[in-house]
Scaffold this active site. Sequence first.
Site, PDB file in Angstrom:
ATOM      1  N   GLU A 280      -8.651 150.823  36.192  1.00  0.00           N
ATOM      2  CA  GLU A 280      -8.886 149.810  35.153  1.00  0.00           C
ATOM      3  C   GLU A 280      -8.630 150.395  33.764  1.00  0.00           C
ATOM      4  O   GLU A 280      -8.080 149.723  32.886  1.00  0.00           O
ATOM      5  CB  GLU A 280     -10.317 149.267  35.231  1.00  0.00           C
ATOM      6  CG  GLU A 280     -10.591 148.425  36.454  1.00  0.00           C
ATOM      7  CD  GLU A 280      -9.613 147.271  36.634  1.00  0.00           C
ATOM      8  OE1 GLU A 280      -9.350 146.550  35.653  1.00  0.00           O
ATOM      9  OE2 GLU A 280      -9.096 147.099  37.755  1.00  0.00           O
ATOM     10  N   TRP A 283      -5.121 150.157  33.387  1.00  0.00           N
ATOM     11  CA  TRP A 283      -4.680 148.793  33.015  1.00  0.00           C
ATOM     12  C   TRP A 283      -4.726 148.645  31.493  1.00  0.00           C
ATOM     13  O   TRP A 283      -3.861 148.022  30.881  1.00  0.00           O
ATOM     14  CB  TRP A 283      -5.587 147.730  33.649  1.00  0.00           C
ATOM     15  CG  TRP A 283      -5.206 147.307  35.036  1.00  0.00           C
ATOM     16  CD1 TRP A 283      -5.864 147.639  36.178  1.00  0.00           C
ATOM     17  CD2 TRP A 283      -4.112 146.461  35.433  1.00  0.00           C
ATOM     18  NE1 TRP A 283      -5.234 147.064  37.267  1.00  0.00           N
ATOM     19  CE2 TRP A 283      -4.164 146.331  36.831  1.00  0.00           C
ATOM     20  CE3 TRP A 283      -3.101 145.811  34.738  1.00  0.00           C
ATOM     21  CZ2 TRP A 283      -3.240 145.579  37.553  1.00  0.00           C
ATOM     22  CZ3 TRP A 283      -2.175 145.059  35.448  1.00  0.00           C
ATOM     23  CH2 TRP A 283      -2.251 144.950  36.844  1.00  0.00           C
ATOM     24  N   TRP A 311       3.954 122.511  26.645  1.00  0.00           N
ATOM     25  CA  TRP A 311       2.492 122.652  26.470  1.00  0.00           C
ATOM     26  C   TRP A 311       1.920 121.339  25.960  1.00  0.00           C
ATOM     27  O   TRP A 311       2.587 120.593  25.226  1.00  0.00           O
ATOM     28  CB  TRP A 311       2.176 123.783  25.496  1.00  0.00           C
ATOM     29  CG  TRP A 311       2.645 125.133  25.974  1.00  0.00           C
ATOM     30  CD1 TRP A 311       3.735 125.823  25.531  1.00  0.00           C
ATOM     31  CD2 TRP A 311       2.053 125.937  27.002  1.00  0.00           C
ATOM     32  NE1 TRP A 311       3.855 127.016  26.215  1.00  0.00           N
ATOM     33  CE2 TRP A 311       2.833 127.109  27.113  1.00  0.00           C
ATOM     34  CE3 TRP A 311       0.934 125.801  27.827  1.00  0.00           C
ATOM     35  CZ2 TRP A 311       2.536 128.127  28.019  1.00  0.00           C
ATOM     36  CZ3 TRP A 311       0.638 126.814  28.721  1.00  0.00           C
ATOM     37  CH2 TRP A 311       1.432 127.957  28.813  1.00  0.00           C
ATOM     38  N   ASN A 346     -14.818 139.807  33.690  1.00  0.00           N
ATOM     39  CA  ASN A 346     -13.352 139.759  33.843  1.00  0.00           C
ATOM     40  C   ASN A 346     -12.900 138.665  34.807  1.00  0.00           C
ATOM     41  O   ASN A 346     -11.945 137.937  34.531  1.00  0.00           O
ATOM     42  CB  ASN A 346     -12.832 141.119  34.304  1.00  0.00           C
ATOM     43  CG  ASN A 346     -11.329 141.104  34.511  1.00  0.00           C
ATOM     44  OD1 ASN A 346     -10.582 140.824  33.586  1.00  0.00           O
ATOM     45  ND2 ASN A 346     -10.885 141.364  35.734  1.00  0.00           N
ATOM     46  N   TRP A 364      -1.373 129.242  25.906  1.00  0.00           N
ATOM     47  CA  TRP A 364      -2.224 130.423  26.033  1.00  0.00           C
ATOM     48  C   TRP A 364      -2.608 131.011  24.676  1.00  0.00           C
ATOM     49  O   TRP A 364      -3.652 131.651  24.537  1.00  0.00           O
ATOM     50  CB  TRP A 364      -1.562 131.492  26.913  1.00  0.00           C
ATOM     51  CG  TRP A 364      -0.233 131.999  26.398  1.00  0.00           C
ATOM     52  CD1 TRP A 364       1.001 131.518  26.708  1.00  0.00           C
ATOM     53  CD2 TRP A 364      -0.014 133.069  25.464  1.00  0.00           C
ATOM     54  NE1 TRP A 364       1.978 132.216  26.040  1.00  0.00           N
ATOM     55  CE2 TRP A 364       1.387 133.172  25.268  1.00  0.00           C
ATOM     56  CE3 TRP A 364      -0.847 133.945  24.782  1.00  0.00           C
ATOM     57  CZ2 TRP A 364       1.962 134.116  24.406  1.00  0.00           C
ATOM     58  CZ3 TRP A 364      -0.279 134.890  23.925  1.00  0.00           C
ATOM     59  CH2 TRP A 364       1.105 134.965  23.748  1.00  0.00           C
ATOM     60  N   TRP A 387      -3.944 137.154  28.596  1.00  0.00           N
ATOM     61  CA  TRP A 387      -3.538 135.747  28.487  1.00  0.00           C
ATOM     62  C   TRP A 387      -2.148 135.510  29.056  1.00  0.00           C
ATOM     63  O   TRP A 387      -1.889 134.505  29.698  1.00  0.00           O
ATOM     64  CB  TRP A 387      -3.662 135.259  27.032  1.00  0.00           C
ATOM     65  CG  TRP A 387      -5.082 134.878  26.778  1.00  0.00           C
ATOM     66  CD1 TRP A 387      -6.054 135.634  26.202  1.00  0.00           C
ATOM     67  CD2 TRP A 387      -5.705 133.650  27.181  1.00  0.00           C
ATOM     68  NE1 TRP A 387      -7.242 134.960  26.218  1.00  0.00           N
ATOM     69  CE2 TRP A 387      -7.062 133.742  26.798  1.00  0.00           C
ATOM     70  CE3 TRP A 387      -5.275 132.488  27.811  1.00  0.00           C
ATOM     71  CZ2 TRP A 387      -7.976 132.706  27.039  1.00  0.00           C
ATOM     72  CZ3 TRP A 387      -6.180 131.468  28.050  1.00  0.00           C
ATOM     73  CH2 TRP A 387      -7.504 131.582  27.667  1.00  0.00           C
TER      74      TRP A 387
HETATM   75  C1  LIG Z   1      -7.582 136.273  29.538  1.00  0.00           C
HETATM   76  C2  LIG Z   1      -8.123 137.685  29.392  1.00  0.00           C
HETATM   77  C3  LIG Z   1      -8.365 138.219  28.139  1.00  0.00           C
HETATM   78  C4  LIG Z   1      -8.857 139.520  28.005  1.00  0.00           C
HETATM   79  N1  LIG Z   1      -9.093 140.016  26.740  1.00  0.00           N
HETATM   80  C5  LIG Z   1      -9.532 141.289  26.601  1.00  0.00           C
HETATM   81  C6  LIG Z   1      -9.767 141.836  25.304  1.00  0.00           C
HETATM   82  O1  LIG Z   1      -9.545 141.199  24.274  1.00  0.00           O
HETATM   83  N2  LIG Z   1     -10.242 143.109  25.224  1.00  0.00           N
HETATM   84  C7  LIG Z   1     -10.474 143.865  26.340  1.00  0.00           C
HETATM   85  O2  LIG Z   1     -10.895 145.024  26.211  1.00  0.00           O
HETATM   86  N3  LIG Z   1     -10.226 143.378  27.565  1.00  0.00           N
HETATM   87  C8  LIG Z   1      -9.777 142.116  27.741  1.00  0.00           C
HETATM   88  N4  LIG Z   1      -9.565 141.632  28.997  1.00  0.00           N
HETATM   89  C9  LIG Z   1      -9.680 142.544  30.160  1.00  0.00           C
HETATM   90  C10 LIG Z   1     -11.054 142.609  30.850  1.00  0.00           C
HETATM   91  O3  LIG Z   1     -11.538 141.320  31.103  1.00  0.00           O
HETATM   92  C11 LIG Z   1     -12.092 143.375  30.037  1.00  0.00           C
HETATM   93  O4  LIG Z   1     -11.580 144.612  29.627  1.00  0.00           O
HETATM   94  C12 LIG Z   1     -13.349 143.654  30.874  1.00  0.00           C
HETATM   95  O5  LIG Z   1     -13.912 142.457  31.333  1.00  0.00           O
HETATM   96  C13 LIG Z   1     -14.364 144.398  30.021  1.00  0.00           C
HETATM   97  O6  LIG Z   1     -15.555 144.598  30.728  1.00  0.00           O
HETATM   98  P1  LIG Z   1     -15.977 146.055  31.213  1.00  0.00           P
HETATM   99  O7  LIG Z   1     -15.901 147.006  30.074  1.00  0.00           O
HETATM  100  O8  LIG Z   1     -17.283 145.924  31.897  1.00  0.00           O
HETATM  101  O9  LIG Z   1     -14.831 146.370  32.247  1.00  0.00           O
HETATM  102  P2  LIG Z   1     -14.729 147.415  33.456  1.00  0.00           P
HETATM  103  O10 LIG Z   1     -14.470 146.631  34.687  1.00  0.00           O
HETATM  104  O11 LIG Z   1     -15.884 148.331  33.470  1.00  0.00           O
HETATM  105  O12 LIG Z   1     -13.392 148.211  33.150  1.00  0.00           O
HETATM  106  C14 LIG Z   1     -13.393 149.442  32.431  1.00  0.00           C
HETATM  107  C15 LIG Z   1     -12.467 149.333  31.241  1.00  0.00           C
HETATM  108  O13 LIG Z   1     -11.126 149.159  31.684  1.00  0.00           O
HETATM  109  C16 LIG Z   1     -10.414 148.341  30.757  1.00  0.00           C
HETATM  110  N5  LIG Z   1      -9.936 147.143  31.456  1.00  0.00           N
HETATM  111  C17 LIG Z   1     -10.454 146.583  32.567  1.00  0.00           C
HETATM  112  N6  LIG Z   1      -9.692 145.529  32.954  1.00  0.00           N
HETATM  113  C18 LIG Z   1      -8.686 145.428  32.061  1.00  0.00           C
HETATM  114  C19 LIG Z   1      -7.578 144.543  31.918  1.00  0.00           C
HETATM  115  N7  LIG Z   1      -7.354 143.549  32.787  1.00  0.00           N
HETATM  116  N8  LIG Z   1      -6.745 144.714  30.875  1.00  0.00           N
HETATM  117  C20 LIG Z   1      -6.947 145.714  29.988  1.00  0.00           C
HETATM  118  N9  LIG Z   1      -7.988 146.588  30.068  1.00  0.00           N
HETATM  119  C21 LIG Z   1      -8.836 146.448  31.102  1.00  0.00           C
HETATM  120  C22 LIG Z   1     -11.395 147.943  29.669  1.00  0.00           C
HETATM  121  O14 LIG Z   1     -11.221 148.802  28.571  1.00  0.00           O
HETATM  122  C23 LIG Z   1     -12.752 148.149  30.335  1.00  0.00           C
HETATM  123  O15 LIG Z   1     -13.783 148.444  29.428  1.00  0.00           O
HETATM  124  C24 LIG Z   1      -9.091 140.311  29.158  1.00  0.00           C
HETATM  125  C25 LIG Z   1      -8.844 139.761  30.416  1.00  0.00           C
HETATM  126  C26 LIG Z   1      -8.371 138.462  30.540  1.00  0.00           C
HETATM  127  C27 LIG Z   1      -8.135 137.889  31.917  1.00  0.00           C
END
Ligand SMILES: Cc1cc2nc3c(=O)[nH]c(=O)nc-3n(C[C@H](O)[C@H](O)[C@H](O)COP(=O)(O)OP(=O)(O)OC[C@H]3O[C@@H](n4cnc5c(N)ncnc54)[C@H](O)[C@@H]3O)c2cc1C
Length: 487
Positions: A280, A283, A311, A346, A364, A387
Amino acid sequence: MRTAIVWFRRDLRLADNPALRLAASLADAVVPVYIHAPEEEGAGAPGGASRWWLHHSLRSLATDLQRIGSPLTILRGPTLNSLQRLIDQTGSTAIYWNRVYEPAFIERDAKLKSHFREQGLEVQSGNASLLFEPWEVATGSGTPYRVFTPYWRQCQTRLGSVPKAAAPPKKLASPPNLPSGVALDDLALLPTRSWGDGLAAAFQVGEKAAHQALDRFVEDAIADYDTRRDFAAEPGTSRLSAHLHFGEISPRQAVEVAQSAALHPQRSGASLGIETFIKEIVWREFAHHLLFHYPQTVSEPLDVRFNALPWQVDDAGLKAWCRGLTGIPIVDAGMRQLYQTGWMHNRVRMIVASLLCKNLGIHWREGAAWFHDTLVDADLAANTFGWQWAAGCGADAAPYYRIFNPTLQAERFDPKRLYIRQWLPELAALPDAYIHQPVTAPLSVLRAAGVTLGKNYPSPVVDLKATRDRALAAYAHMRAASSNAPA
Ligand SMILES: Cc1cc2nc3c(=O)[nH]c(=O)nc-3n(C[C@H](O)[C@H](O)[C@H](O)COP(=O)(O)OP(=O)(O)OC[C@H]3O[C@@H](n4cnc5c(N)ncnc54)[C@H](O)[C@@H]3O)c2cc1C
């Protein structure tokens, strides 16, 4: 006496901070500065929830810097003028900062670098926010990756070469002639009291809080992260995203601590959870890699065929979505969690984004803008990537025919109905069989639960089946049009 400025931006921490470390090792006196210049930050300028976080993060950083002997000076932009005055006032001969890989930062910082170098100053920037530079990881032919799996495979082989996270400086000296700067409160970053209270109840901010969040996650959740991370009501994820965005903790630190969890005898079965967590973090790297190489994606689809998609303009639908009043419980629960806490799970982010782009047919960019304003972790790279993924027009996008059914998603990822009951108290008394889809409940059941559709909870604003068919038809049309287009 050699004096160096350390310009803090998205690296609001003392430990593992290359710019601060360089200053501490090379200079006799250090001037830490934060310059508030949102007008220079383009689409990445902080929204409402991020400004709240920034306020508290700066306060925490200022306290930590004061403790080691070097107060934080806060200034307002324009950055060029502020840095120039600071150089003149303090007699600094060097400026150090850590890179932010967003388009507006790259453009501005390049100009500042040449400007000050031309004056004979030493200017250096470091990498505080990524495991790998966005240009370091490339395909065999030297092009950027557009698909995650091969990107991840290459990152895996490089993880061993990521430098060890560095310790914080123990002591810094200040020059005698420090300017006073502006007070943090004068930046007026805090929102109305009631909104800020909700965010404060959900998060602790600052470098220390970031490490506590990581330690808690490693202790309680990392071992099952691979199996629990998708369940909306569970505390199964790290909640590190805002800490990472503001640089209160580095991805190097997060990965190191996660890897060290494998050595703990009580977490001997945790390797899949640890690997999934590191994936993650990668990612996140991938999102930054894409934004760096395709900066146009902030507003344009990476897959340009999607420019032809029709759209909908639907102000009422957008408003209902933003407020959590669509009549689709899992979507409304997510949107309320977002507004009340500045964060959304997420899995639920993916569900609400699919509903907006595919069922409501709204661009989006509208969803990204609302997220940018209301998420404490709003991050231009991750938000743009998330997005475009949800809309199907980005790298590694969900294929156009994958349109989430929010009710099935809710059944699967909120099986105990805890998430819905937490965020939609008006539905809490509905039996499990109906709470994910109150519109299917008999009137007597609704009445017994105190639910009147259209009054204290909305009827669905979209017909999920009809709008799904409409979206599929629009995608099919778009694909056919692009395959017939002249080469
Ligand atoms: C439509 C949409 C918009 C999003 N906008 C953002 C945003 O503005 N900022 C943001 O940090 N994340 C965003 N995310 C990704 C993700 O949802 C969040 O990073 C995550 O929910 C944060 O919670 P956590 O720290 O507990 O994640 P954990 O599950 O603990 O993951 C650990 C870290 O990995 C990174 N990460 C995890 N998933 C993703 C992902 N899909 N893309 C990029 N990094 C990821 C984050 O830095 C996160 O803190 C978005 C996802 C979607 C579907």
